[in-house]
Design an enzyme around this catalytic site. Structure first.
Site, PDB file in Angstrom:
ATOM      1  N   GLY A 271     -31.930   1.201  63.263  1.00  0.00           N
ATOM      2  CA  GLY A 271     -32.615   1.556  64.495  1.00  0.00           C
ATOM      3  C   GLY A 271     -33.401   0.406  65.086  1.00  0.00           C
TER       4      GLY A 271
ATOM      5  N   GLN B  74     -25.556  11.119  71.767  1.00  0.00           N
ATOM      6  CA  GLN B  74     -26.223  12.133  70.954  1.00  0.00           C
ATOM      7  C   GLN B  74     -26.630  13.310  71.838  1.00  0.00           C
ATOM      8  OE1 GLN B  74     -30.338  11.906  69.250  1.00  0.00           O
ATOM      9  NE2 GLN B  74     -29.227  11.720  67.314  1.00  0.00           N
TER      10      GLN B  74
ATOM     11  N   HIS C  20     -27.364  16.583  67.546  1.00  0.00           N
ATOM     12  CA  HIS C  20     -28.642  16.337  66.859  1.00  0.00           C
ATOM     13  C   HIS C  20     -29.079  17.615  66.144  1.00  0.00           C
ATOM     14  CE1 HIS C  20     -32.230  14.449  65.690  1.00  0.00           C
ATOM     15  NE2 HIS C  20     -32.567  13.818  66.809  1.00  0.00           N
TER      16      HIS C  20
ATOM     17  N   HIS D 181     -34.596  16.325  62.377  1.00  0.00           N
ATOM     18  CA  HIS D 181     -35.930  15.970  62.873  1.00  0.00           C
ATOM     19  C   HIS D 181     -36.726  17.116  63.490  1.00  0.00           C
ATOM     20  CE1 HIS D 181     -34.434  11.530  63.343  1.00  0.00           C
ATOM     21  NE2 HIS D 181     -34.355  11.991  62.104  1.00  0.00           N
TER      22      HIS D 181
ATOM     23  N   ARG E 273     -25.910  15.065  63.075  1.00  0.00           N
ATOM     24  CA  ARG E 273     -26.996  14.386  62.369  1.00  0.00           C
ATOM     25  C   ARG E 273     -27.881  15.430  61.692  1.00  0.00           C
ATOM     26  NH1 ARG E 273     -31.646   9.987  64.414  1.00  0.00           N
ATOM     27  NH2 ARG E 273     -30.967   8.411  62.916  1.00  0.00           N
TER      28      ARG E 273
ATOM     29  N   TYR F  96     -35.781  19.515  65.401  1.00  0.00           N
ATOM     30  CA  TYR F  96     -35.344  19.988  66.708  1.00  0.00           C
ATOM     31  C   TYR F  96     -34.609  21.326  66.556  1.00  0.00           C
ATOM     32  CZ  TYR F  96     -36.855  15.381  68.196  1.00  0.00           C
ATOM     33  OH  TYR F  96     -37.626  14.269  68.441  1.00  0.00           O
TER      34      TYR F  96
END
Length: 366
Positions: A320, A100, A179, A182, A231, A184
């Site tokens: 996870g 990732q 990524h 979330h 993602r 970011y």
């Protein structure tokens, strides 16, 4: 014969023995100095190689992209050489692994990056990350104030993602997952609260998705779409005070634009932090728009994951925390063997430390 979690699937030229994916989880076990992947990490991932696919913990693509201390980078030769131990351990067990690629943007602090943190706009949100404490050691610290990225910063970051993908190929990975979730950096560009730019990377939905699409296209052009994934988390509000009322529509529009890239998969992260449940309508719309593989993660069980696959809403299911305490998670759920639960001790060893709570969980059958 119906498709199940345990049916094989091909992601381009990468053949997976099953559709159970180990989701990316930060564990902060690198060697210092340099945040270098090590033998302990190789053991950890190798133990879990019966997953159809492993997605590694987020690997920062640059110093300024780093948001958590002791996370394994992918921007130096030492990082590449360190990661080779992990890819070899997984491949020796017959597993497959994507790394990732991670840039946290404003979800960091200059004591972690060594420089001023960056974002779509110079806007800070109350937030904490895992970093160095003033009196020594590591713990949760408040994030810093970011500066707005210039056009040059944006191009440099695209180049950093591409170089990180090239480094990943040298390290032996089967592919990369970008990524974009979330809260970011790429997510910061996509949401109105964090992106108040006046140029062609801000404003309407097309502009706000531009950076994410440019990164994804550039990486796919370099290593191949079938080795590239992304993602996204449109139903998760992490790193923001409030949800974005346009992020669902933006995500569906972006999905349509990603179809020609022929990605390995698109990964929807759900049911963490502050979230709303993904709707049946969204799943139907996403499937109608996007013909390539879709992965879903977020507190799934064997039963809920199987339902997503049977309905055609997902092709892969990522798990996870169960993988933390159950290195043989696939074997256990396929044979209906009870799982080792996540207890308090497990939580205390999520980030940092040694083999305790990392590589010392036993398999159901030794």
């Amino acid at each position: 014969m119906s498709t199940t979690l345990f049916s094989p699937i091909n992601l381009g030229n990468t053949s997976l023995t099953n559709r159970v994916v180990m989701a990316p989880m930060t564990r902060s076990r690198t060697s210092q100095p340099g945040d270098v992947p090590n033998d302990l990490m190789a053991t950890y991932y190798g133990q879990r190689a019966t997953a159809g696919l492993i997605i590694t913990e987020g690997a920062p693509i640059s110093c300024v992209g780093r948001g958590y201390s002791m996370t394994p980078g992918i921007y130096t030769q030492a990082h590449i050489d360190g990661w080779k131990k992990t890819t070899q351990a997984i491949h020796q067990q017959g597993g497959k692994v994507f790394i990732q690629l991670w840039h946290v943007g404003r979800r960091s602090h200059e004591s972690i990056t060594g420089e001023t943190i960056v974002s779509a706009s110079a806007i800070k949100e109350a937030d904490q990350v895992f970093g160095p404490l003033p009196d020594g050691g590591f713990g949760m610290i408040e994030t810093g104030m970011p500066r707005e990225m210039s056009q040059e910063d944006i191009q440099q970051t695209i180049d950093d993602f591409v170089q990180a993908a090239k480094n990943a190929m040298e390290a032996g990975f089967d592919g990369v997952e970008i990524h974009g979730a979330h809260g970011y950096l790429l997510d910061q560009f996509m949401r109105k609260a964090s992106n108040q730019r006046q140029d062609n990377y801000g404003g309407d939905k097309d502009n706000r998705m531009r950076f994410m699409l440019e990164v994804t296209q550039a990486v796919a052009d370099e290593i191949g779409g079938d080795k590239t994934a992304i993602r996204l988390s449109p139903f998760v509000t992490e790193g923001y005070a409030e949800a974005d009322d346009e992020i669902i529509d933006l995500t569906l529009a972006a999905l349509k634009k990603m179809v020609p890239i022929n990605l390995a998969y698109v990964h929807f992260s759900e049911n963490i932090s502050n979230y709303t449940e993904a709707t049946e309508a969204f799943r139907q719309q996403a499937r109608a728009i996007y013909p390539n593989p879709i992965m879903v993660a977020g507190k799934l069980t064997k039963e809920t994951a199987q339902e997503l696959i049977e309905k055609g809403y997902a092709d892969l299911a990522a798990f996870g925390q169960p993988f933390i305490t159950n290195p043989d998670f696939v074997y256990r759920i396929e044979n209906n063997i009870g799982l080792t639960p996540i207890g308090y001790d497990a939580h205390s060893t999520f980030y940092g430390g040694d083999e305790k709570g990392y590589t010392d969980y036993p398999a159901a059958i030794a």
